[in-house]
Design a protein around this motif. Structure first.
Motif, PDB file in Angstrom:
ATOM      1  N   PHE A 277      77.103  61.560 -44.036  1.00  0.00           N
ATOM      2  CA  PHE A 277      78.412  60.897 -44.090  1.00  0.00           C
ATOM      3  C   PHE A 277      79.534  61.907 -43.786  1.00  0.00           C
ATOM      4  CE2 PHE A 277      82.089  59.927 -46.958  1.00  0.00           C
ATOM      5  CZ  PHE A 277      82.573  58.811 -46.302  1.00  0.00           C
ATOM      6  N   LEU A 278      79.456  63.097 -44.411  1.00  0.00           N
ATOM      7  CA  LEU A 278      80.488  64.118 -44.183  1.00  0.00           C
ATOM      8  C   LEU A 278      80.423  64.640 -42.757  1.00  0.00           C
ATOM      9  CD1 LEU A 278      80.344  66.130 -47.541  1.00  0.00           C
ATOM     10  CD2 LEU A 278      82.153  64.585 -46.775  1.00  0.00           C
ATOM     11  N   GLU A 279      79.206  64.796 -42.261  1.00  0.00           N
ATOM     12  CA  GLU A 279      79.022  65.322 -40.917  1.00  0.00           C
ATOM     13  C   GLU A 279      79.668  64.383 -39.892  1.00  0.00           C
ATOM     14  OE1 GLU A 279      75.224  67.416 -38.740  1.00  0.00           O
ATOM     15  OE2 GLU A 279      74.920  65.435 -39.623  1.00  0.00           O
ATOM     16  N   GLU A 280      79.491  63.081 -40.097  1.00  0.00           N
ATOM     17  CA  GLU A 280      80.116  62.094 -39.196  1.00  0.00           C
ATOM     18  C   GLU A 280      81.626  62.270 -39.138  1.00  0.00           C
ATOM     19  OE1 GLU A 280      79.132  58.043 -40.400  1.00  0.00           O
ATOM     20  OE2 GLU A 280      77.025  58.585 -40.119  1.00  0.00           O
ATOM     21  N   LYS A 281      82.209  62.651 -40.291  1.00  0.00           N
ATOM     22  CA  LYS A 281      83.662  62.804 -40.365  1.00  0.00           C
ATOM     23  C   LYS A 281      84.089  64.196 -39.904  1.00  0.00           C
ATOM     24  CE  LYS A 281      84.561  58.833 -42.478  1.00  0.00           C
ATOM     25  NZ  LYS A 281      85.422  57.805 -41.867  1.00  0.00           N
ATOM     26  N   GLY A 282      83.115  65.025 -39.503  1.00  0.00           N
ATOM     27  CA  GLY A 282      83.459  66.381 -39.073  1.00  0.00           C
ATOM     28  C   GLY A 282      83.613  67.343 -40.237  1.00  0.00           C
ATOM     29  N   TYR A 283      82.959  67.044 -41.380  1.00  0.00           N
ATOM     30  CA  TYR A 283      83.137  67.873 -42.568  1.00  0.00           C
ATOM     31  C   TYR A 283      81.842  68.477 -43.099  1.00  0.00           C
ATOM     32  CZ  TYR A 283      88.061  67.025 -43.264  1.00  0.00           C
ATOM     33  OH  TYR A 283      89.416  67.042 -43.133  1.00  0.00           O
ATOM     34  N   ALA A 284      80.929  68.816 -42.191  1.00  0.00           N
ATOM     35  CA  ALA A 284      79.669  69.404 -42.653  1.00  0.00           C
ATOM     36  C   ALA A 284      79.913  70.666 -43.478  1.00  0.00           C
ATOM     37  CB  ALA A 284      78.781  69.710 -41.458  1.00  0.00           C
ATOM     38  N   ASP A 285      80.950  71.426 -43.114  1.00  0.00           N
ATOM     39  CA  ASP A 285      81.202  72.685 -43.832  1.00  0.00           C
ATOM     40  C   ASP A 285      81.629  72.435 -45.287  1.00  0.00           C
ATOM     41  OD1 ASP A 285      83.470  71.466 -42.759  1.00  0.00           O
ATOM     42  OD2 ASP A 285      84.644  73.303 -42.876  1.00  0.00           O
ATOM     43  N   ILE A 286      82.218  71.274 -45.548  1.00  0.00           N
ATOM     44  CA  ILE A 286      82.614  70.949 -46.916  1.00  0.00           C
ATOM     45  C   ILE A 286      81.373  70.814 -47.795  1.00  0.00           C
ATOM     46  CG2 ILE A 286      83.605  69.149 -48.389  1.00  0.00           C
ATOM     47  CD1 ILE A 286      85.805  70.540 -47.033  1.00  0.00           C
ATOM     48  N   PHE A 287      80.310  70.251 -47.208  1.00  0.00           N
ATOM     49  CA  PHE A 287      79.080  70.072 -47.975  1.00  0.00           C
ATOM     50  C   PHE A 287      78.615  71.422 -48.513  1.00  0.00           C
ATOM     51  CE2 PHE A 287      74.550  69.637 -48.700  1.00  0.00           C
ATOM     52  CZ  PHE A 287      74.459  68.385 -49.294  1.00  0.00           C
ATOM     53  N   GLN A 288      78.717  72.425 -47.624  1.00  0.00           N
ATOM     54  CA  GLN A 288      78.293  73.758 -48.045  1.00  0.00           C
ATOM     55  C   GLN A 288      79.161  74.319 -49.140  1.00  0.00           C
ATOM     56  OE1 GLN A 288      77.282  75.777 -44.368  1.00  0.00           O
ATOM     57  NE2 GLN A 288      76.681  77.502 -45.649  1.00  0.00           N
ATOM     58  N   MET A 289      80.449  73.982 -49.063  1.00  0.00           N
ATOM     59  CA  MET A 289      81.367  74.462 -50.095  1.00  0.00           C
ATOM     60  C   MET A 289      80.991  73.875 -51.453  1.00  0.00           C
ATOM     61  SD  MET A 289      85.288  74.507 -49.132  1.00  0.00           S
ATOM     62  CE  MET A 289      85.010  75.170 -47.513  1.00  0.00           C
ATOM     63  N   TYR A 290      80.578  72.603 -51.434  1.00  0.00           N
ATOM     64  CA  TYR A 290      80.194  71.937 -52.686  1.00  0.00           C
ATOM     65  C   TYR A 290      78.871  72.464 -53.213  1.00  0.00           C
ATOM     66  CZ  TYR A 290      83.655  68.171 -52.960  1.00  0.00           C
ATOM     67  OH  TYR A 290      84.798  67.451 -53.132  1.00  0.00           O
ATOM     68  N   PHE A 291      77.883  72.586 -52.325  1.00  0.00           N
ATOM     69  CA  PHE A 291      76.527  72.809 -52.813  1.00  0.00           C
ATOM     70  C   PHE A 291      75.919  74.138 -52.372  1.00  0.00           C
ATOM     71  CE2 PHE A 291      77.291  68.235 -52.316  1.00  0.00           C
ATOM     72  CZ  PHE A 291      77.289  67.893 -53.671  1.00  0.00           C
ATOM     73  N   GLY A 292      76.663  74.868 -51.548  1.00  0.00           N
ATOM     74  CA  GLY A 292      76.225  76.211 -51.186  1.00  0.00           C
ATOM     75  C   GLY A 292      74.929  76.272 -50.430  1.00  0.00           C
ATOM     76  N   VAL A 293      74.534  75.181 -49.769  1.00  0.00           N
ATOM     77  CA  VAL A 293      73.301  75.231 -48.976  1.00  0.00           C
ATOM     78  C   VAL A 293      73.568  74.572 -47.645  1.00  0.00           C
ATOM     79  CG1 VAL A 293      71.677  75.204 -50.887  1.00  0.00           C
ATOM     80  CG2 VAL A 293      72.578  73.057 -50.049  1.00  0.00           C
ATOM     81  N   GLU A 294      72.756  74.928 -46.660  1.00  0.00           N
ATOM     82  CA  GLU A 294      72.855  74.252 -45.367  1.00  0.00           C
ATOM     83  C   GLU A 294      72.386  72.809 -45.578  1.00  0.00           C
ATOM     84  OE1 GLU A 294      74.033  75.420 -42.698  1.00  0.00           O
ATOM     85  OE2 GLU A 294      74.004  77.578 -42.957  1.00  0.00           O
ATOM     86  N   GLY A 295      73.094  71.847 -45.028  1.00  0.00           N
ATOM     87  CA  GLY A 295      72.645  70.457 -45.150  1.00  0.00           C
ATOM     88  C   GLY A 295      71.539  70.188 -44.149  1.00  0.00           C
ATOM     89  N   HIS A 296      70.927  69.010 -44.269  1.00  0.00           N
ATOM     90  CA  HIS A 296      69.872  68.677 -43.309  1.00  0.00           C
ATOM     91  C   HIS A 296      70.225  67.384 -42.595  1.00  0.00           C
ATOM     92  CE1 HIS A 296      68.041  71.595 -45.828  1.00  0.00           C
ATOM     93  NE2 HIS A 296      68.167  70.783 -46.855  1.00  0.00           N
TER      94      HIS A 296
END
Length: 296
Positions: A277-296
């Motif tokens: 969902f975040l990636e679609e919005k162009g916010y994949a990097d935010i995911f990392q900020m929240y969880f400190g891991v690369e998303g899949h």
């Protein structure tokens, strides 16, 4: 003759000054740190030889009521940021009050800066800055206009508005009333974004800076096991109106997003779905900020 201070020494001074402020001003009405994560990083950096420099600078608010009889109600807020090299460099302070016109506010802030440049280089100076504001700020309110300015000022038109997006992280959000508050308050304050209930809880709100700050001050007063602003984005809208604000929005309304992990107890969210969902919005990097891991 001054010896260059090391980053760690500067950080130590910042930590002790923040401790001093919180012991002198124990109430949130007077002193509140707007980004607890930055403070935690700063302390970690001071205590651990191997720690990296913090990623964001410490920001906080100091609120001051000048000691003059007829201004008991006037409050000046000081939005403060400590650059990494503070106190070698000056702090960033912006003083605001609903009773100041834009030009009065600019003059006040520029005089405060001059005072700091002349008196405070290299020394911790938040208390002297606060004292200066307490003693001098009220003089900047134009006595004739102050009574009527609140009602007549069309501050919204003249202000250079800021569009803000807050990424809030909570240990969990289950409570139905809290979830309702989040949605109702966002609607009331014209904020868009999303709220992901469950564990962890993620809330993103975007809109005018003042509305985001009002939203945050209401939300953090509810009882939470843990809630922090993980990341904040500020974009200056050059005097922009409604259209400019709409253009900055990444989300159309504030909606609740339930990414249920099927078969789980129904409350652990599927972080893979959140990531997409975040990636679609162009916010994949935010995911990392929240969880400190690369998303899949």
């Amino acid at each position: 003759e001054t010896t260059e201070m090391t980053n760690r020494e500067e950080a130590e001074i910042q930590v002790s000054e923040l401790d001093l402020l919180s012991s002198m001003f124990p109430y949130e009405e007077e002193f509140v740190v707007t980004d607890q994560l930055a403070v935690a990083e700063l302390k970690h950096y001071v205590e651990n030889e191997s720690a990296e420099m913090p990623s964001s600078k410490v920001q906080f608010m100091l609120n001051v009521k000048p000691g003059i009889s007829n201004a008991s109600m006037v409050e000046f807020s000081m939005a403060c940021g400590l650059p990494f090299k503070y106190p070698t460099v000056l702090p960033e302070i912006t003083v605001r009050s609903s009773l100041l016109s834009r030009s009065q506010q600019i003059r006040l802030n520029s005089d405060l800066k001059t005072y700091l440049m002349q008196n405070c280089s290299g020394e911790p100076c938040m208390l002297s800055a606060r004292e200066w504001v307490k003693d001098h700020a009220a003089a900047y309110i134009d006595k004739e206009v102050s009574s009527s300015s609140v009602t007549t000022s069309n501050a919204m038109q003249s202000e250079d508005l800021t569009f803000t997006r807050l990424w809030i992280y909570s240990h969990h959000i289950y409570n139905k009333q809290k979830r309702k508050n989040i949605i109702d308050w966002a609607k009331e304050l014209s904020l868009s974004g999303f709220c992901m209930p469950g564990k962890p809880g993620v809330v993103c709100v975007e809109g005018l800076q003042s509305s985001c700050e009002e939203f945050w001050s209401r939300v953090r007063r509810l009882t939470w096991k843990r809630i922090v602003i993980r990341h904040r984005e500020d974009v200056s809208l050059d005097g922009g109106g409604h259209a400019e604000i709409q253009k900055q929005r990444k989300f159309s309304t504030l909606e609740e997003k339930c990414f249920d992990a099927h078969g789980a107890r129904g409350n652990h969210m599927d972080l893979g779905q959140l990531y997409r969902f975040l990636e679609e919005k162009g916010y994949a990097d935010i995911f990392q900020m929240y969880f400190g891991v690369e998303g899949h």
